[in-house]
Structures are given as structure tokens and as C-alpha cells.
Design an enzyme around this catalytic site. Structure first.
Site, short mmCIF file in Angstrom:
data_model
loop_
_atom_site.label_atom_id
_atom_site.label_comp_id
_atom_site.label_asym_id
_atom_site.label_seq_id
_atom_site.Cartn_x
_atom_site.Cartn_y
_atom_site.Cartn_z
N ARG A 129 0.65 -1.38 0.00
CA ARG A 129 -0.04 0.05 0.03
C ARG A 129 0.76 1.10 0.05
O ARG A 129 1.91 1.42 0.69
CB ARG A 129 -1.07 -0.06 1.23
CG ARG A 129 -2.04 -1.13 1.15
CD ARG A 129 -2.70 -1.33 2.36
NE ARG A 129 -3.78 -0.08 2.27
CZ ARG A 129 -4.51 0.05 3.42
NH1 ARG A 129 -4.80 -0.94 4.47
NH2 ARG A 129 -5.62 0.99 3.34
N GLN A 176 -7.25 9.66 6.60
CA GLN A 176 -6.05 9.40 6.87
C GLN A 176 -4.89 10.64 6.79
O GLN A 176 -4.06 10.84 7.66
CB GLN A 176 -5.52 8.05 6.24
CG GLN A 176 -6.69 6.71 6.72
CD GLN A 176 -6.12 5.61 5.96
OE1 GLN A 176 -5.06 5.51 5.17
NE2 GLN A 176 -6.73 4.69 6.30
N ASP A 328 -15.29 2.55 3.04
CA ASP A 328 -15.00 1.19 3.30
C ASP A 328 -16.32 0.12 3.13
O ASP A 328 -16.19 -1.27 3.16
CB ASP A 328 -14.84 0.92 5.03
CG ASP A 328 -13.24 1.59 5.04
OD1 ASP A 328 -12.37 1.46 4.26
OD2 ASP A 328 -12.89 1.98 6.14
N LYS A 355 -6.83 0.49 -1.30
CA LYS A 355 -7.17 -0.21 -0.09
C LYS A 355 -6.37 -1.53 0.27
O LYS A 355 -5.07 -1.53 -0.38
CB LYS A 355 -8.51 -0.43 0.17
CG LYS A 355 -9.30 1.06 0.17
CD LYS A 355 -8.92 1.79 1.11
CE LYS A 355 -10.22 2.38 1.67
NZ LYS A 355 -9.92 3.14 2.87
N ARG A 359 -9.55 -3.18 -4.06
CA ARG A 359 -10.96 -3.54 -3.87
C ARG A 359 -11.96 -3.47 -5.06
O ARG A 359 -13.03 -4.34 -5.19
CB ARG A 359 -11.48 -2.64 -2.60
CG ARG A 359 -11.03 -3.29 -1.35
CD ARG A 359 -11.94 -2.84 -0.26
NE ARG A 359 -11.23 -3.11 1.03
CZ ARG A 359 -11.40 -2.37 2.26
NH1 ARG A 359 -11.74 -1.24 2.41
NH2 ARG A 359 -10.55 -3.02 3.35
#
Length: 448
Positions: A129, A176, A328, A355, A359
Site C-alpha cells: 500500500r 487518513q 469502506d 485499500k 477493492r
């Protein structure tokens, strides 16, 4: 650290109506922050309801290595005695964040403005990531970062003791990145400002205020927000009751909606308005969801969700502007869309590509394996719902949300739906299988 080193295939089968009154685990975002902020505050912070999944336990261990005292008592209450902003110690060893992308990115913000060198690593998924999205703005404070190619962990953060305040405009909505910059500002003389084009989760701002930090938030002309704080700050210990995680509640919520005659109550769910995009979307699709016992605790809105499977869902268009409030939850929304009448278009899903797995690709592959009609157009996912054939094996790519979403898909499918590895589920929802079985879900081991 990750339990995903040994694969554990699992399948779900068509189930009877789901019924029960449950409490899912504590919110992961709030759990991470409660440990971090408690470790930065002066005094002892008591935390109840903490999510004890692998991601959050990695953050607890990280704070210990940075000098905080973090202890769990026999009643399940966590006691964190902080060292104060500016007083973190240099870790004696590498900090392993497991699968915790949130944990690693926020921790990078904390240590960037402390004069210490910190080495971070993680599991195979986390080490794929990108960390450049936080490293770039944090470098503006004066910190230095060493990563592998394309900004991937392991990552070394060489903190600075001459931090300069930063004004940073987010290229895309990201709680984040916003949080990492604000946390770096805690130990920086002057005003640190983040400008976000679309409001993202604001747990950091709310909890910082709970710990005594003045955080200014204003709404911009374009609907975005400007968030600022002036450091260095002193944080004061403050007890926290962690509400349950809406991202975890999403799985029994959707499972109840797609199984006729279901009736499920989910207690004490965090209803922060920047986290309720899935609930809003499912109600727009015709889902029978009622919010009861709504209240405020430690700056967060909390309530109970009562959901039934008495109405058929209908496909809708979900705008890109809603993505930050439910990023999410798109995998399990795709599951709901598979059972909805007509077409559901989910717009602006580029963030899903970075992610725990890609995803967007993983969801599309899982739908294809189980006969669900869908297509991807740019960053939009379009699902045509109806009867779900099932019968496929889904690759989870070490992603807990992919695993749980497709296990929910199988609860209403004609044939069983299998996932190649259920072990990553422990990173966020250790009690998923037992809780879902308690409601009536039909799970069984699957062949590898």
C-alpha cells in the site's frame, strides 16, 4: 502477526431469516485514535469498548514502543498512561503494524515532528500500500522518509525537531492524510492547516477536542472544509467509550436486508454524519432501517439500528460525493446491489484501488465468479441486481472486507459462495462468524 499466513477457506449458504439483538465490535477508527491520543496525553486515559482486532492491537504495541504505558485489565478496560506531546521515545525495534493502514499513516504523522527515527513494517498486504500520500505532506514539516519503490513499506521516518507549520490542500478526500498532517501539527510551533475539497471522516478533530486541543473548522465556499490547530499543544487524559463500528455493522445490516422476514437490532453504532453514507444509501434503495435511542457520547453521535428484510431493494445512482462517508462499505453495498431490482451505479471509486487490496477489481472479480451482472466504467461500478446464482470461489487478497462481503452474498444466493481465506477477518471483526451464526447465518468450511 497476521493470521492470514495460513489460509482458511470458508463458504456461506442460503440461510433462513436472520433474527437477533447484537453489538458489533468497537469502531476501528476511534479505537486507533483513542490509543494514540491517550499515549500523547498527560495522565491516564481509560478506554472501554475498544476493538480488540489485530489492527488495533498493533497500534497498542506501537504506542508501548514509543514510551506510553498501555494495559488491558481483566474487565476489558484499557488503561493508557501518556508521555505528553513531544516526549515520545525512540523505539528499540521495528514497529510492525500488521495490516493496519490507518495505524501506519497516523503513526507516521505523530512521529514526523518528534526528533526520533522510527521504522515501520507490516504484513504482505500493507507492504503493497502506498505511503507517499502521507509522506509528501509530512516531509513539508521537515521529516524525512525512506520507503521502497512507489512509496511502499517498510518505511523509515526520520523525525524533525525543527518542524515548520504547513498549510496543505488534499488532492482528494482522505481522513487518513488529513489526520496525519494534523497530528504532525500537534508538536509544531505555529498553525497547521488542512484544506479538504470534500469533507472526510472527522474523528480526529472530534477526539482532539475531547483531549483538550482547540481545533478550528470552517466551511469553504465550494463545500469543502478548512481544519486548523496551533501547536505545540498539551493534551489532557480523557476517558473514552468506543461506539460500535458502522463499517462492521454494515455486514449484518445488509445480510438482514437481503434475507426476507429478517429482524435485527444492532446496538450502540457510531452515527457520525460523515460515516453514515451506507445507511443513507440503503434507505434510498428502499431498505427498512430505523434509528432509535440516538444520543451523544464523547463528541460522537451514537444510536441503535433496527433493520428488517421485509422490503425489496431497488437500484439507484450513488454519487461520488458520498464516497468519503462510506468508502469502506462499497464492497458490501455491491452485495446489496446484487439483490436489488434494476441497476445500481456507484460513482467515483478510485480510492478503492489503494485499500487493503485493489477493492474495485476484487469486488468485480467476486461478482463475476458468482454470476452477478456488472461492469466497470472508469471509476464507476455498475451492478445489475436480481437473482444471485452464487457457486463461486472469491479471492480475498488478504482483505477482510472482501471476505466478509462475499460471505454475506452467499446467505441469499442459490448456491454456496466461498472465500479462499477468512483469516484476515480478525483484523477488524474477530467475532464476525460467531455473531453472524448467532443471527442464523449458515457458514461452513470450504474446500481449498
Amino acid at each position: 502477526m497476521s493470521s492470514s499466513q495460513t489460509k482458511r477457506p470458508l463458504q456461506s449458504l442460503k440461510s433462513r431469516a436472520l433474527n437477533g439483538d447484537i453489538r458489533v465490535p468497537g469502531d476501528k477508527s476511534i479505537s486507533h485514535r483513542s490509543l494514540m491520543f491517550g499515549g500523547l496525553a498527560i495522565g491516564e486515559t481509560k478506554i472501554t469498548g475498544l476493538l480488540e482486532g489485530e489492527d488495533v492491537l498493533a497500534t497498542a504495541d506501537a504506542m508501548r514502543k514509543l514510551g506510553a504505558t498501555v494495559i488491558r485489565d481483566d474487565q476489558g478496560t484499557w488503561h493508557v498512561t501518556g508521555v505528553g506531546v513531544g516526549a515520545l521515545r525512540e523505539p528499540d525495534s521495528v514497529i510492525d503494524m500488521g495490516n493496519a493502514g490507518t495505524g501506519m499513516r497516523l503513526m507516521a504523522g505523530i512521529v514526523a515532528t518528534h526528533p526520533i527515527t522510527t521504522f515501520f513494517t507490516g504484513d504482505a498486504s500493507l507492504c503493497k500500500r502506498p505511503m507517499g500520500r502521507v509522506a509528501d505532506p509530512l516531509a513539508e514539516f521537515g521529516a524525512q522518509f525512506i520507503t521502497r519503490d512507489r512509496g511502499r513499506p517498510p518505511m523509515a521516518v526520520i523525525g524533525t525537531d525543527e518542524a515548520k507549520p504547513v498549510t496543505y490542500t488534499l488532492p482528494m478526500a482522505s481522513a487518513q492524510v488529513k489526520s496525519a498532517v494534523l497530528l504532525a501539527g500537534l508538536n509544531t510551533a505555529g498553525t497547521t492547516t488542512v484544506i479538504e475539497p470534500i469533507p472526510s471522516r472527522d474523528h480526529t478533530e472530534r477526539m482532539l477536542r475531547h483531549f483538550g486541543v482547540v481545533v478550528d473548522v470552517s466551511i469553504n465556499d465550494d463545500g469543502g472544509r478548512t481544519v486548523s490547530l496551533t501547536g505545540p499543544v498539551q493534551m489532557t487524559a480523557a476517558d473514552i467509550v468506543v461506539p460500535t463500528d458502522p463499517s462492521s455493522a454494515a455486514f449484518p445490516l445488509v445480510a438482514a436486508l437481503i434475507n426476507p422476514e429478517s429482524h435485527v437490532t444492532i446496538r450502540d453504532v457510531c452515527l457520525n454524519p460523515l460515516r453514515t453514507g451506507l445507511i443513507t444509501t440503503l434507505i434510498e434503495m428502499g431498505g427498512d432501517i430505523t434509528i432509535t435511542n440516538e444520543r451523544e457520547e464523547a463528541g460522537e453521535t451514537i444510536g441503535d439500528l433496527v433493520v428488517t428484510g421485509k422490503s425489496r431493494l431497488t437500484g439507484i445512482v450513488v454519487s461520488a460525493e458520498r464516497a468519503p462517508s462510506m468508502i469502506d462499505e462499497y464492497p458490501v453495498l455491491a452485495v446489496a446491489a446484487a439483490y436489488a431490482q434494476g441497476e445500481t451505479r456507484m460513482c467515483g471509486l478510485e480510492e478503492l484501488r489503494v485499500k487493503e487490496s485493489d477493492r474495485l477489481a476484487a469486488v468485480a472479480a467476486g461478482l463475476a465468479a458468482n454470476g452477478v451482472v456488472h461492469r466497470i466504467e472508469g471509476d464507476d461500478l455498475i451492478v445489475t441486481g436480481g437473482d444471485v446464482p452464487g457457486g463461486g470461489m472469491v479471492e480475498t487478497h488478504l482483505d477482510h472486507r472482501i471476505a466478509m462481503s462475499f460471505l454475506v452474498l452467499g446467505l441469499g444466493a442459490n448456491d454456496p459462495v466461498a472465500v479462499d481465506d477468512a483469516s484476515p477477518i480478525t483484523t477488524s471483526f474477530p467475532s464476525f462468524e460467531s455473531l453472524m451464526r448467532e443471527l442464523g447465518a449458515n457458514f461452513a468450511p470450504a474446500g481449498s
